[in-house]
Scaffold this motif. Structure first.
Motif, PDB file in Angstrom:
ATOM      1  N   ASP A 322       0.828  -1.204   0.000  1.00 30.15           N
ATOM      2  CA  ASP A 322       0.000   0.000   0.000  1.00 30.15           C
ATOM      3  C   ASP A 322       0.864   1.257   0.000  1.00 30.15           C
ATOM      4  O   ASP A 322       0.551   2.251  -0.667  1.00 30.15           O
ATOM      5  N   PHE A 323       1.970   1.225   0.745  1.00 28.55           N
ATOM      6  CA  PHE A 323       2.881   2.370   0.786  1.00 28.55           C
ATOM      7  C   PHE A 323       3.476   2.619  -0.594  1.00 28.55           C
ATOM      8  O   PHE A 323       3.499   3.762  -1.081  1.00 28.55           O
ATOM      9  N   TYR A 324       3.953   1.570  -1.245  1.00 28.14           N
ATOM     10  CA  TYR A 324       4.528   1.693  -2.587  1.00 28.14           C
ATOM     11  C   TYR A 324       3.495   2.269  -3.552  1.00 28.14           C
ATOM     12  O   TYR A 324       3.782   3.209  -4.316  1.00 28.14           O
ATOM     13  N   GLN A 325       2.287   1.714  -3.544  1.00 31.25           N
ATOM     14  CA  GLN A 325       1.248   2.172  -4.462  1.00 31.25           C
ATOM     15  C   GLN A 325       0.859   3.619  -4.192  1.00 31.25           C
ATOM     16  O   GLN A 325       0.661   4.404  -5.125  1.00 31.25           O
ATOM     17  N   GLN A 326       0.767   3.987  -2.914  1.00 31.36           N
ATOM     18  CA  GLN A 326       0.407   5.359  -2.585  1.00 31.36           C
ATOM     19  C   GLN A 326       1.466   6.347  -3.042  1.00 31.36           C
ATOM     20  O   GLN A 326       1.159   7.435  -3.530  1.00 31.36           O
ATOM     21  N   ARG A 327       2.747   5.976  -2.873  1.00 33.22           N
ATOM     22  CA  ARG A 327       3.813   6.870  -3.321  1.00 33.22           C
ATOM     23  C   ARG A 327       3.799   7.001  -4.845  1.00 33.22           C
ATOM     24  O   ARG A 327       4.047   8.075  -5.382  1.00 33.22           O
ATOM     25  N   LEU A 328       3.528   5.901  -5.548  1.00 31.35           N
ATOM     26  CA  LEU A 328       3.450   5.944  -7.004  1.00 31.35           C
ATOM     27  C   LEU A 328       2.304   6.835  -7.459  1.00 31.35           C
ATOM     28  O   LEU A 328       2.466   7.713  -8.323  1.00 31.35           O
ATOM     29  N   ILE A 329       1.135   6.630  -6.873  1.00 32.65           N
ATOM     30  CA  ILE A 329      -0.047   7.411  -7.237  1.00 32.65           C
ATOM     31  C   ILE A 329       0.148   8.881  -6.874  1.00 32.65           C
ATOM     32  O   ILE A 329      -0.162   9.779  -7.669  1.00 32.65           O
ATOM     33  N   GLU A 330       0.682   9.129  -5.693  1.00 33.69           N
ATOM     34  CA  GLU A 330       0.887  10.508  -5.256  1.00 33.69           C
ATOM     35  C   GLU A 330       1.871  11.228  -6.173  1.00 33.69           C
ATOM     36  O   GLU A 330       1.646  12.376  -6.568  1.00 33.69           O
ATOM     37  N   THR A 331       2.973  10.557  -6.537  1.00 37.68           N
ATOM     38  CA  THR A 331       3.966  11.175  -7.404  1.00 37.68           C
ATOM     39  C   THR A 331       3.355  11.578  -8.740  1.00 37.68           C
ATOM     40  O   THR A 331       3.520  12.712  -9.210  1.00 37.68           O
ATOM     41  N   CYS A 332       2.623  10.649  -9.369  1.00 38.98           N
ATOM     42  CA  CYS A 332       2.053  10.917 -10.690  1.00 38.98           C
ATOM     43  C   CYS A 332       0.911  11.930 -10.623  1.00 38.98           C
ATOM     44  O   CYS A 332       0.834  12.846 -11.458  1.00 38.98           O
ATOM     45  N   ALA A 333       0.029  11.781  -9.648  1.00 40.57           N
ATOM     46  CA  ALA A 333      -1.129  12.671  -9.567  1.00 40.57           C
ATOM     47  C   ALA A 333      -0.712  14.103  -9.245  1.00 40.57           C
ATOM     48  O   ALA A 333      -1.227  15.054  -9.846  1.00 40.57           O
ATOM     49  N   ARG A 334       0.192  14.261  -8.300  1.00 43.37           N
ATOM     50  CA  ARG A 334       0.617  15.614  -7.924  1.00 43.37           C
ATOM     51  C   ARG A 334       1.309  16.311  -9.084  1.00 43.37           C
ATOM     52  O   ARG A 334       1.105  17.505  -9.326  1.00 43.37           O
ATOM     53  N   HIS A 335       2.142  15.571  -9.793  1.00 45.02           N
ATOM     54  CA  HIS A 335       2.830  16.178 -10.916  1.00 45.02           C
ATOM     55  C   HIS A 335       1.845  16.521 -12.026  1.00 45.02           C
ATOM     56  O   HIS A 335       1.926  17.595 -12.634  1.00 45.02           O
ATOM     57  N   HIS A 336       0.891  15.633 -12.290  1.00 40.98           N
ATOM     58  CA  HIS A 336      -0.114  15.904 -13.316  1.00 40.98           C
ATOM     59  C   HIS A 336      -0.949  17.124 -12.938  1.00 40.98           C
ATOM     60  O   HIS A 336      -1.253  17.976 -13.798  1.00 40.98           O
ATOM     61  N   PHE A 337      -1.332  17.235 -11.682  1.00 39.20           N
ATOM     62  CA  PHE A 337      -2.123  18.369 -11.215  1.00 39.20           C
ATOM     63  C   PHE A 337      -1.339  19.671 -11.392  1.00 39.20           C
ATOM     64  O   PHE A 337      -1.871  20.682 -11.858  1.00 39.20           O
ATOM     65  N   TRP A 338      -0.055  19.629 -11.033  1.00 41.43           N
ATOM     66  CA  TRP A 338       0.780  20.830 -11.140  1.00 41.43           C
ATOM     67  C   TRP A 338       0.988  21.224 -12.603  1.00 41.43           C
ATOM     68  O   TRP A 338       0.881  22.400 -12.966  1.00 41.43           O
ATOM     69  N   THR A 339       1.288  20.249 -13.456  1.00 39.98           N
ATOM     70  CA  THR A 339       1.557  20.584 -14.855  1.00 39.98           C
ATOM     71  C   THR A 339       0.303  21.110 -15.547  1.00 39.98           C
ATOM     72  O   THR A 339       0.387  22.020 -16.379  1.00 39.98           O
ATOM     73  N   ALA A 340      -0.855  20.557 -15.219  1.00 36.72           N
ATOM     74  CA  ALA A 340      -2.088  21.068 -15.813  1.00 36.72           C
ATOM     75  C   ALA A 340      -2.284  22.542 -15.468  1.00 36.72           C
ATOM     76  O   ALA A 340      -2.664  23.357 -16.321  1.00 36.72           O
ATOM     77  N   ALA A 341      -2.008  22.888 -14.210  1.00 35.38           N
ATOM     78  CA  ALA A 341      -2.127  24.292 -13.797  1.00 35.38           C
ATOM     79  C   ALA A 341      -1.104  25.158 -14.523  1.00 35.38           C
ATOM     80  O   ALA A 341      -1.402  26.297 -14.923  1.00 35.38           O
ATOM     81  N   TYR A 342       0.099  24.618 -14.730  1.00 40.45           N
ATOM     82  CA  TYR A 342       1.136  25.390 -15.405  1.00 40.45           C
ATOM     83  C   TYR A 342       0.806  25.586 -16.879  1.00 40.45           C
ATOM     84  O   TYR A 342       1.040  26.663 -17.445  1.00 40.45           O
ATOM     85  N   TYR A 343       0.247  24.566 -17.515  1.00 41.41           N
ATOM     86  CA  TYR A 343      -0.189  24.725 -18.907  1.00 41.41           C
ATOM     87  C   TYR A 343      -1.289  25.780 -19.024  1.00 41.41           C
ATOM     88  O   TYR A 343      -1.359  26.509 -20.024  1.00 41.41           O
ATOM     89  N   ARG A 344      -2.160  25.872 -18.032  1.00 37.94           N
ATOM     90  CA  ARG A 344      -3.232  26.874 -18.084  1.00 37.94           C
ATOM     91  C   ARG A 344      -2.697  28.292 -18.023  1.00 37.94           C
ATOM     92  O   ARG A 344      -3.367  29.227 -18.437  1.00 37.94           O
ATOM     93  N   GLN A 345      -1.485  28.466 -17.482  1.00 38.17           N
ATOM     94  CA  GLN A 345      -0.928  29.807 -17.316  1.00 38.17           C
ATOM     95  C   GLN A 345      -0.293  30.347 -18.597  1.00 38.17           C
ATOM     96  O   GLN A 345       0.051  31.528 -18.669  1.00 38.17           O
ATOM     97  N   ALA A 346      -0.092  29.501 -19.600  1.00 38.87           N
ATOM     98  CA  ALA A 346       0.606  29.933 -20.803  1.00 38.87           C
ATOM     99  C   ALA A 346      -0.187  31.002 -21.549  1.00 38.87           C
ATOM    100  O   ALA A 346      -1.421  30.971 -21.583  1.00 38.87           O
ATOM    101  N   TRP A 347       0.524  31.913 -22.163  1.00 37.28           N
ATOM    102  CA  TRP A 347      -0.139  33.003 -22.887  1.00 37.28           C
ATOM    103  C   TRP A 347      -0.995  32.469 -24.045  1.00 37.28           C
ATOM    104  O   TRP A 347      -1.963  33.114 -24.450  1.00 37.28           O
ATOM    105  N   CYS A 348      -0.652  31.289 -24.548  1.00 35.80           N
ATOM    106  CA  CYS A 348      -1.380  30.700 -25.672  1.00 35.80           C
ATOM    107  C   CYS A 348      -2.287  29.564 -25.213  1.00 35.80           C
ATOM    108  O   CYS A 348      -2.538  28.611 -25.953  1.00 35.80           O
TER     109      CYS A 348
END
Length: 494
Positions: A322-348
């Motif tokens: 469960d620890f391994y799976q949670q770290r995997l999910i957390e790593t991918c989800a947090r990065h995806h959430f952050w990148t989506a927000a960063y893409y929204r900030q682009a001038w285009c």
């Protein structure tokens, strides 16, 4: 006759070597094979985020890596939110010679007694968890190994059907400019620029060349680039404001291309077989944190492995999984959430390339139950991130011991797999919209179950007495004030 090992690791990139070094620290015998005959391998991923230094410190690898060529304190010229460039300082980030970085880690592994075979190819896998029978070949011999666990750190393999894409497809193409041809305005900066159909990244390398990379939709690049990738790269440089000076410069290296789509492998944990690094997940390269995240995840995987092998019952083994799976999910989800927000900030951001990448949501392959479960877990983590609310910092407690305090009504106490020492243990943690993730430790101190007294109102003096059993009084007061400032603890009337 087969030789015996605890760990059999396939792949000598940062993820595989990081796991090998950590597991060797924990007392395990490690055999590592690397398929590449050319070493050090040419690599991309030269930008290392500051967190890599903490990992290197933890592995006691500073001396081994001190001579790796690198550049620091390169400012970043950024054209993202608008077409007007801004300059950002990155004092702690570094651009390294990745080939030399990987080679230094490999030499350190050998020096510490890890058995390394390179070049080597895995021929067959038989047996079961705890008793794997493996055969691999080197140029002059065939070897047999009996191992307790197998770790796959072979990197990105585009044909794997068990990968679930976390975003629309993305491809990278890059080339380098010789030092003598680098335009003066590029010579001493890292540059990032958003364009309508992708984005450009460029930086000076330790060998004095300048690398320019274009990240774009591979389908669009094939359609509009008409099968001429170098022309497609030069076209984008010419259309940019930061890279226009490089559009007509000669390239001193062949143009190279690779897939850059973020994904997660839905079968990263199998009984006795784990995936690490790009074999388990790949992140959008927009944050330049892929190497750090891969190394950090390997350290977490090593703790899960250690817990499994030292476990006395099935509950402990399940906790490690469960620890391994949670770290995997957390790593991918947090990065995806952050990148989506960063893409929204682009001038285009209204352009299709950006629109497709700016929504933080997951979609599983239809009919694939494992992918569906992974997708649901990722979406749940994303939803939790979306519910986070930056707290308005309030005044702290005035430390009148007669005050009555309690948890805010939205505080929940949950169980969380946490690293304690060298193993995974189940710990109570606090969950609240003002916390980005459940909180089990504060400044390396376990705050529960002692603070469960605050599930009901309690005198401040009583809470300080309880906390004082595990930390000094000054720290206990700082903890309670920190909780109060973020709205996690409230003052109540008698």
């Amino acid at each position: 006759m087969s030789q015996r090992a605890d760990m059999f690791i396939v792949g000598a990139g940062p993820a595989g070597l990081c796991a090998a070094l950590r597991l060797q620290q924990l007392g395990y015998r490690v055999v590592l094979i690397e398929r590449s005959a050319a070493w050090p391998r040419p690599q991309i991923g030269e930008a290392l985020t500051p967190g890599v230094k903490n990992i290197v410190d933890f592995l006691d690898a500073n001396q081994a890596l001190e001579n790796v060529p690198h550049l620091t304190r390169l400012p970043t010229r950024l054209s993202w939110r608008s077409r007007t460039a801004e300059t950002v300082a990155h004092a702690d980030a570094a651009v390294v010679d990745r080939s030399a970085f990987d080679a230094a880690l490999l030499r350190l592994a050998i020096a510490r007694g890890i058995e390394v075979h390179q070049p080597a190819s895995l021929d067959s896998v038989g047996g079961r968890a705890g008793d794997w029978q493996l055969a691999f070949s080197t140029p002059h011999a065939t070897h047999q190994v009996q191992a307790r666990m197998i770790l796959d750190a072979q990197g990105r393999r585009n044909s794997q059907p068990r990968q679930m894409l976390c975003a629309p497809r993305l491809s990278a193409m890059w080339a380098e400019i010789a030092e003598s041809d680098i335009p003066s305005e590029l010579a001493h900066v890292t540059q990032v620029e958003a364009l309508e159909q992708g984005w450009l990244w460029g930086t000076r390398l330790p060998d004095r060349r300048y690398r320019i990379m274009l990240l774009s939709d591979p389908l669009v690049s094939r359609q509009l680039g008409q099968g001429r990738p170098e022309s497609w790269l030069r076209h984008h440089c010419g259309a940019s404001s930061l890279f226009a000076g490089a559009a007509r410069q000669p390239f001193c290296s062949p143009l190279q291309m690779c897939a850059a789509t973020p994904y997660v492998a839905v079968d990263s944990w199998q009984d006795g077989r784990l995936k690490l690094g790009d074999a388990a997940f790949a992140l959008d390269p927009i944050s330049s944190s892929g190497v750090e995240k891969a190394m950090r995840f390997s350290l977490q995987a090593a703790i899960a492995i250690h817990t499994v092998l030292q476990a006395g019952n099935e509950a402990q083994r399940t906790l490690a999984h469960d620890f391994y799976q949670q770290r995997l999910i957390e790593t991918c989800a947090r990065h995806h959430f952050w990148t989506a927000a960063y893409y929204r900030q682009a001038w285009c951001s209204e352009q299709p390339f950006w629109q497709e990448r700016s929504t933080p949501g997951m979609a599983a392959a239809p009919g694939n139950r494992e992918a569906l479960l992974m997708s649901e877990a990722l979406q749940q983590e994303i939803d939790q991130l979306a519910s986070y609310r930056e707290p308005v910092i309030q005044a702290g407690l005035d430390m009148q011991t007669s005050q009555m305090i309690r948890f805010h009504h939205l505080v929940q106490i949950v169980s969380l797999p946490c690293v304690t020492g060298d193993k995974v243990e189940l710990r109570p943690a606090m969950r609240h919209p003002h916390l980005e993730r459940p909180l089990a430790f504060w400044e390396n101190e376990a705050i529960l179950p002692r603070l469960e007294i605050l599930s009901q109102k309690a005198a401040l003096s009583s809470v300080l007495d309880l906390l004082g059993q595990s930390m000094n009084l000054q720290k206990a007061r700082r903890l309670l004030s920190w909780l109060r400032q973020r709205g996690l603890v409230e003052i109540v009337s008698d």
